[in-house]
Design an enzyme around this catalytic site. Sequence first.
Site, PDB file in Angstrom:
ATOM      1  N   GLY A 160     -87.622  61.340 -63.018  1.00  0.00           N
ATOM      2  CA  GLY A 160     -86.396  61.918 -62.484  1.00  0.00           C
ATOM      3  C   GLY A 160     -85.576  62.600 -63.552  1.00  0.00           C
ATOM      4  O   GLY A 160     -85.899  62.558 -64.749  1.00  0.00           O
ATOM      5  N   SER A 161     -84.485  63.211 -63.125  1.00  0.00           N
ATOM      6  CA  SER A 161     -83.693  64.036 -64.042  1.00  0.00           C
ATOM      7  C   SER A 161     -83.015  63.222 -65.134  1.00  0.00           C
ATOM      8  O   SER A 161     -82.894  63.685 -66.276  1.00  0.00           O
ATOM      9  CB  SER A 161     -82.635  64.810 -63.242  1.00  0.00           C
ATOM     10  OG  SER A 161     -81.801  63.923 -62.514  1.00  0.00           O
ATOM     11  N   THR A 162     -82.577  61.995 -64.818  1.00  0.00           N
ATOM     12  CA  THR A 162     -81.933  61.168 -65.844  1.00  0.00           C
ATOM     13  C   THR A 162     -82.963  60.622 -66.822  1.00  0.00           C
ATOM     14  O   THR A 162     -82.756  60.647 -68.042  1.00  0.00           O
ATOM     15  CB  THR A 162     -81.165  60.012 -65.192  1.00  0.00           C
ATOM     16  OG1 THR A 162     -80.290  60.534 -64.188  1.00  0.00           O
ATOM     17  CG2 THR A 162     -80.343  59.255 -66.218  1.00  0.00           C
ATOM     18  N   ASP A 215     -85.226  53.820 -66.579  1.00  0.00           N
ATOM     19  CA  ASP A 215     -85.356  54.739 -65.446  1.00  0.00           C
ATOM     20  C   ASP A 215     -83.995  54.928 -64.799  1.00  0.00           C
ATOM     21  O   ASP A 215     -83.080  54.124 -64.989  1.00  0.00           O
ATOM     22  CB  ASP A 215     -86.357  54.180 -64.427  1.00  0.00           C
ATOM     23  CG  ASP A 215     -86.962  55.256 -63.532  1.00  0.00           C
ATOM     24  OD1 ASP A 215     -86.559  56.431 -63.629  1.00  0.00           O
ATOM     25  OD2 ASP A 215     -87.848  54.911 -62.728  1.00  0.00           O
ATOM     26  N   ALA A 254     -81.719  55.740 -61.101  1.00  0.00           N
ATOM     27  CA  ALA A 254     -81.682  55.174 -59.752  1.00  0.00           C
ATOM     28  C   ALA A 254     -80.877  56.104 -58.868  1.00  0.00           C
ATOM     29  O   ALA A 254     -80.016  56.859 -59.343  1.00  0.00           O
ATOM     30  CB  ALA A 254     -81.075  53.776 -59.757  1.00  0.00           C
ATOM     31  N   ASP A 255     -81.163  56.060 -57.583  1.00  0.00           N
ATOM     32  CA  ASP A 255     -80.429  56.877 -56.619  1.00  0.00           C
ATOM     33  C   ASP A 255     -79.165  56.178 -56.137  1.00  0.00           C
ATOM     34  O   ASP A 255     -78.184  56.828 -55.800  1.00  0.00           O
ATOM     35  CB  ASP A 255     -81.330  57.213 -55.434  1.00  0.00           C
ATOM     36  CG  ASP A 255     -82.584  57.963 -55.868  1.00  0.00           C
ATOM     37  OD1 ASP A 255     -82.438  58.990 -56.553  1.00  0.00           O
ATOM     38  OD2 ASP A 255     -83.695  57.506 -55.546  1.00  0.00           O
ATOM     39  N   GLY A 286     -87.331  60.899 -55.555  1.00  0.00           N
ATOM     40  CA  GLY A 286     -88.247  61.857 -56.179  1.00  0.00           C
ATOM     41  C   GLY A 286     -89.692  61.627 -55.783  1.00  0.00           C
ATOM     42  O   GLY A 286     -90.567  62.412 -56.169  1.00  0.00           O
ATOM     43  N   GLU A 332     -93.203  53.334 -59.805  1.00  0.00           N
ATOM     44  CA  GLU A 332     -92.006  52.822 -60.460  1.00  0.00           C
ATOM     45  C   GLU A 332     -91.869  51.319 -60.244  1.00  0.00           C
ATOM     46  O   GLU A 332     -91.599  50.564 -61.187  1.00  0.00           O
ATOM     47  CB  GLU A 332     -90.768  53.551 -59.917  1.00  0.00           C
ATOM     48  CG  GLU A 332     -90.640  54.982 -60.391  1.00  0.00           C
ATOM     49  CD  GLU A 332     -89.505  55.736 -59.744  1.00  0.00           C
ATOM     50  OE1 GLU A 332     -89.063  56.744 -60.316  1.00  0.00           O
ATOM     51  OE2 GLU A 332     -89.053  55.329 -58.650  1.00  0.00           O
TER      52      GLU A 332
END
Length: 276
Positions: A65-67, A121, A123-124, A137, A143
């Site tokens: 993901g982006s982060t 990682d 998180a949403d 994603g 994950e």
Amino acid sequence: MRGAFYPQALDLGHPFPHHLFADRLGVSSPPPTAAALNQDELKRIAAHRAVDLVESGMVLGLGTGSTAAYALDRLGDLLRRGVLRDIFGVPTSRKTAAHAAAVGIPLSDLDAHPVVDLSIDGADEVDPALNLVKGRGGSLLREKMIEGASRRFVVIVDESKLVPCLGGSGLAVPVEVVPFCWKYTLGQLERLFDNDPGFKAKLRTFPDKEGVEMPFVTDNSNYIIDLYFERGISGDLDAVSDSILRFPGVVEHGMFLGIATSVIVAGKNGVTFMKK
């Protein structure tokens, strides 16, 4: 705590919701000197703070993901400069594997390293008990396998991801399903949440080159059904998890319950550590 919905937790222009997360808060860093930080800058700050926890010789779970991408770039830089050595990364997606290889992170897998020292990682969503929604994603299965095998799982987010209850953002809670008779599985999920006002379940799709909507396919060749909750997920989360996983067509869902050991939150007023 899981009653009223607080939309300020989703808006970077509003203050950090201390009243929801007070018992989880650690020591915050001083406020950033910049007058205004955008969401990408906040993600980068959180990612770099998580990478500060990495030591030479570790086996790392590499998030997607982006982060998490900011953490990969930082790790690659520290390896190139010799600050870190003898690191192995276990990627949670093909995309992450390609990114990690490009920045010089040696790769491995759970077969070779069944115990991961530290996973980093994004998180949403993060609720006050540090339960998570992940997988928007599309990488939720890998994950959960890798982060569940980790001694420590550090989550990196900006403050927009903090919610009073899972599903509280109104965005998707993903469920990975086998393609075979996916409509049947979708129907089972709809019936499970029949009593939730405003609940919707929808197959995740994307437009192909000709603009035709096609099913999104995960790295594991599965589909994703996205669940939408108007007021978040009600009831006992473990019971909801068990009910979803009982359907034969379900592979895994995006609720990560009791897995995170700490959360690093970057906000307008600095970086905050939340611990179990």
